[in-house]
Design an enzyme around this catalytic site. Structure first.
Site, PDB file in Angstrom:
ATOM      1  N   ASP A 175      -4.919  12.067   7.718  1.00  9.18           N
ATOM      2  CA  ASP A 175      -4.874  12.145   6.115  1.00  9.18           C
ATOM      3  C   ASP A 175      -3.694  13.046   5.652  1.00  9.18           C
ATOM      4  O   ASP A 175      -3.911  14.388   5.980  1.00  9.18           O
ATOM      5  CB  ASP A 175      -6.181  12.920   5.445  1.00  9.18           C
ATOM      6  CG  ASP A 175      -7.195  11.829   5.430  1.00  9.18           C
ATOM      7  OD1 ASP A 175      -7.031  10.770   5.482  1.00  9.18           O
ATOM      8  OD2 ASP A 175      -8.590  12.298   5.371  1.00  9.18           O
ATOM      9  N   SER A 179       0.736  -1.134  -0.114  1.00  8.69           N
ATOM     10  CA  SER A 179       0.031  -0.222  -0.105  1.00  8.69           C
ATOM     11  C   SER A 179       0.704   1.308  -0.037  1.00  8.69           C
ATOM     12  O   SER A 179       1.890   1.160   0.516  1.00  8.69           O
ATOM     13  CB  SER A 179      -0.771   0.001   1.288  1.00  8.69           C
ATOM     14  OG  SER A 179      -1.361   1.150   1.458  1.00  8.69           O
ATOM     15  N   TYR A 221      -2.208   0.081  10.221  1.00  7.38           N
ATOM     16  CA  TYR A 221      -2.332  -0.328   8.883  1.00  7.38           C
ATOM     17  C   TYR A 221      -1.090  -0.567   7.913  1.00  7.38           C
ATOM     18  O   TYR A 221      -0.393  -1.501   7.350  1.00  7.38           O
ATOM     19  CB  TYR A 221      -3.600   0.121   8.299  1.00  7.38           C
ATOM     20  CG  TYR A 221      -3.675  -0.105   6.536  1.00  7.38           C
ATOM     21  CD1 TYR A 221      -4.170  -1.489   6.584  1.00  7.38           C
ATOM     22  CD2 TYR A 221      -3.622   0.709   5.443  1.00  7.38           C
ATOM     23  CE1 TYR A 221      -4.261  -1.822   5.052  1.00  7.38           C
ATOM     24  CE2 TYR A 221      -3.486   0.269   4.273  1.00  7.38           C
ATOM     25  CZ  TYR A 221      -3.968  -1.044   4.004  1.00  7.38           C
ATOM     26  OH  TYR A 221      -3.916  -1.506   2.885  1.00  7.38           O
ATOM     27  N   LYS A 267       1.772  -3.310   6.460  1.00 10.34           N
ATOM     28  CA  LYS A 267       2.134  -3.655   5.073  1.00 10.34           C
ATOM     29  C   LYS A 267       3.539  -3.410   4.897  1.00 10.34           C
ATOM     30  O   LYS A 267       4.281  -4.248   3.983  1.00 10.34           O
ATOM     31  CB  LYS A 267       1.133  -2.645   4.163  1.00 10.34           C
ATOM     32  CG  LYS A 267      -0.270  -2.908   3.957  1.00 10.34           C
ATOM     33  CD  LYS A 267      -0.500  -4.064   3.469  1.00 10.34           C
ATOM     34  CE  LYS A 267      -2.188  -4.519   3.315  1.00 10.34           C
ATOM     35  NZ  LYS A 267      -2.199  -5.761   2.505  1.00 10.34           N
TER      36      LYS A 267
HETATM   37  N1  UFG Z   1     -12.988  11.749   2.280  1.00  9.02           N
HETATM   38  C1  UFG Z   1     -13.769  12.529   2.367  1.00  9.02           C
HETATM   39  N2  UFG Z   1     -15.109  12.139   2.781  1.00  9.02           N
HETATM   40  C2  UFG Z   1     -15.056  10.897   2.820  1.00  9.02           C
HETATM   41  C3  UFG Z   1     -14.403  10.153   2.720  1.00  9.02           C
HETATM   42  C4  UFG Z   1     -13.236  10.277   2.130  1.00  9.02           C
HETATM   43  O1  UFG Z   1     -13.585  13.997   2.283  1.00  9.02           O
HETATM   44  O2  UFG Z   1     -16.517  10.743   3.276  1.00  9.02           O
HETATM   45  C5  UFG Z   1     -11.288  12.110   1.604  1.00  9.02           C
HETATM   46  C6  UFG Z   1     -10.323  11.760   2.396  1.00  9.02           C
HETATM   47  O3  UFG Z   1     -10.083  12.646   3.526  1.00  9.02           O
HETATM   48  C7  UFG Z   1      -9.343  11.362   1.460  1.00  9.02           C
HETATM   49  C8  UFG Z   1      -9.907  11.197   0.053  1.00  9.02           C
HETATM   50  O4  UFG Z   1     -11.139  11.449   0.264  1.00  9.02           O
HETATM   51  O5  UFG Z   1      -8.522  12.937   1.377  1.00  9.02           O
HETATM   52  C9  UFG Z   1      -9.874   9.815  -0.183  1.00  9.02           C
HETATM   53  O6  UFG Z   1     -10.075   8.884   1.116  1.00  9.02           O
HETATM   54  P1  UFG Z   1     -10.400   7.401   1.154  1.00  9.02           P
HETATM   55  O7  UFG Z   1     -10.862   6.954   2.408  1.00  9.02           O
HETATM   56  O8  UFG Z   1     -11.297   7.097   0.100  1.00  9.02           O
HETATM   57  O9  UFG Z   1      -8.997   6.708   0.682  1.00  9.02           O
HETATM   58  P2  UFG Z   1      -7.449   7.055   1.676  1.00  9.02           P
HETATM   59  O10 UFG Z   1      -6.474   7.765   0.616  1.00  9.02           O
HETATM   60  O11 UFG Z   1      -7.809   7.858   2.925  1.00  9.02           O
HETATM   61  O12 UFG Z   1      -6.956   5.743   1.712  1.00  9.02           O
HETATM   62  C10 UFG Z   1      -6.619   4.709   0.606  1.00  9.02           C
HETATM   63  C11 UFG Z   1      -7.181   3.280   0.813  1.00  9.02           C
HETATM   64  C12 UFG Z   1      -6.155   3.061   2.031  1.00  9.02           C
HETATM   65  C13 UFG Z   1      -4.776   3.382   1.833  1.00  9.02           C
HETATM   66  C14 UFG Z   1      -4.275   4.695   1.485  1.00  9.02           C
HETATM   67  C15 UFG Z   1      -2.954   4.696   1.103  1.00  9.02           C
HETATM   68  O13 UFG Z   1      -8.247   3.236   1.411  1.00  9.02           O
HETATM   69  O14 UFG Z   1      -6.292   1.628   2.381  1.00  9.02           O
HETATM   70  O15 UFG Z   1      -5.371   4.866   0.390  1.00  9.02           O
HETATM   71  O16 UFG Z   1      -2.965   5.900   0.225  1.00  9.02           O
HETATM   72  F1  UFG Z   1      -3.757   2.957   2.805  1.00  9.02           F
END
Ligand code: UFG
Length: 315
Positions: A279, A114, A138, A142
């Site tokens: 984030d 990841s 997490y 990984k």
């Molecule tokens: N976000 C929102 N609202 C939401 C959900 C997400 O604004 O309801 C934002 C988050 O703050 C982030 C972006 O959308 O900026 C993407 O969020 P995700 O939760 O879809 O994905 P992440 O980037 O947090 O995480 C993903 C994978 C993880 C991995 C990570 C590594 O889900 O397993 O990428 O880059 F670890």
């Protein structure tokens, strides 16, 4: 090839297994259905419903050529409050799998790593040589597996490829994202567009990005499947290779919302709220190494990812 696919009843594992079967591989799925779904096991796969710790039972007398290892716990937030679950399942489970592979003479593995292994990047796009400083358990688990693979390759001649996914999205027919607890942006935005949730929370509007929202590198699950097929072919005894998988371009949360509105033709009610802990502002992959060494060239755009996820959502 004779392939064992752990986690093949999950989102990414199920899609990749389906593509591998279509391209002529013989696939056995191993999944304990703790988060996967029995109906997500692709047609044509044999299915062993077993925990990863009992992978050896599925390998008995089978002569597998390789393992694709997707089975893992994958919620960043959950990992911060229940790290024990993550270390046992992701690291303990993988060590048991590697023991079973050695015992049964299976010498090749492609592992779902990841972008979370990098943590907050010093610069983007992120190269595979960037420092690995995960900011949550997490990502740490990984990274621990990546390190274990490196030492097993050196000592035991294992052939291993770690694929560091950025933000996986999209769907392939009946294979798509279906999490009991959904935390990912695109499925949540689709639920808001469909009227299944009142509004999408945008986590933070004050990031140092062009529109103030976080930027991520979204990659279609079918482009990911192609990378797995290439990694299987490229794995070489005694070598541990690591590749980042992303489009190499970023989309902000606002751009994702725009894409969902464009594709669905419906508004996405949303409200900007506080930042979500942990984030990073911007995560973008450098895809240069995977392009150069695997010949991998992802082709599917954000709109295609959203369109395929929308079609899946409506099934
Ligand atoms: N976000 C929102 N609202 C939401 C959900 C997400 O604004 O309801 C934002 C988050 O703050 C982030 C972006 O959308 O900026 C993407 O969020 P995700 O939760 O879809 O994905 P992440 O980037 O947090 O995480 C993903 C994978 C993880 C991995 C990570 C590594 O889900 O397993 O990428 O880059 F670890």
């Amino acid at each position: 090839m004779q392939l064992l696919v752990t986690g093949g009843a999950g989102y990414v594992g199920g899609c990749v297994a389906a593509v591998l079967i279509e391209s002529g591989h013989d696939v056995t799925v191993l999944d304990d259905l703790s988060t996967g779904h029995a109906d997500a096991v692709p047609d044509g796969a044999q299915f062993a419903q077993l925990p990863i710790e009992r992978a050896g039972e599925a390998m008995q007398g089978r002569g597998f050529d390789a393992v694709l290892h997707f089975a893992a716990k994958s919620l960043v937030g959950e990992s911060t409050v229940a790290p024990d679950r993550y270390w046992h399942a992701n690291v303990g489970g993988t060590l048991a799998l590697l023991d079973a592979m050695r015992a049964h003479g299976v010498g090749r593995i492609v592992f779902s790593s990841s972008a979370a292994t990098y943590g907050e990047p010093e610069s983007v796009p992120i190269l595979e040589s960037a420092p690995t400083r995960p900011t949550n358990p997490y990502g740490a688990t990984k990274l621990a597996v990546d390190l274990a693979l490196g030492s097993y390759c050196g000592a035991f001649g294992l052939a291993a490829v770690s694929l560091r996914y950025f933000n996986v999205a999209g769907a392939y027919g009946r294979f798509g994202e279906r999490h009991a607890t959904e935390t990912h942006l695109i499925p949540l935005a689709l639920q808001a567009a469909a009227g299944q949730r009142a509004a999408l929370s945008v986590f933070g509007g004050d990031y140092p990005t062009p529109d103030g929202t976080c930027v991520r590198d979204y990659i279609h699950v079918l482009d990911l499947a192609d990378a797995h097929a290439r990694a299987l072919g490229a794995a070489a005894p005694g070598e541990h290779r690591i590749y980042n998988l992303g489009l190499g371009e970023g989309s902000s949360v606002r751009q994702v919302i725009d894409a969902v509105e464009r594709v669905t033709g419906r508004p996405v009610p949303h409200a900007v709220e506080a930042r979500r802990a942990g984030d990073p502002a911007v995560l973008i992959a450098s895809g240069a190494k995977a392009r150069a060494e695997l010949g991998w060239a992802p082709t599917r755009t954000l709109d295609q990812m959203v369109a395929d996820a929308w079609a899946f959502h409506q099934r």
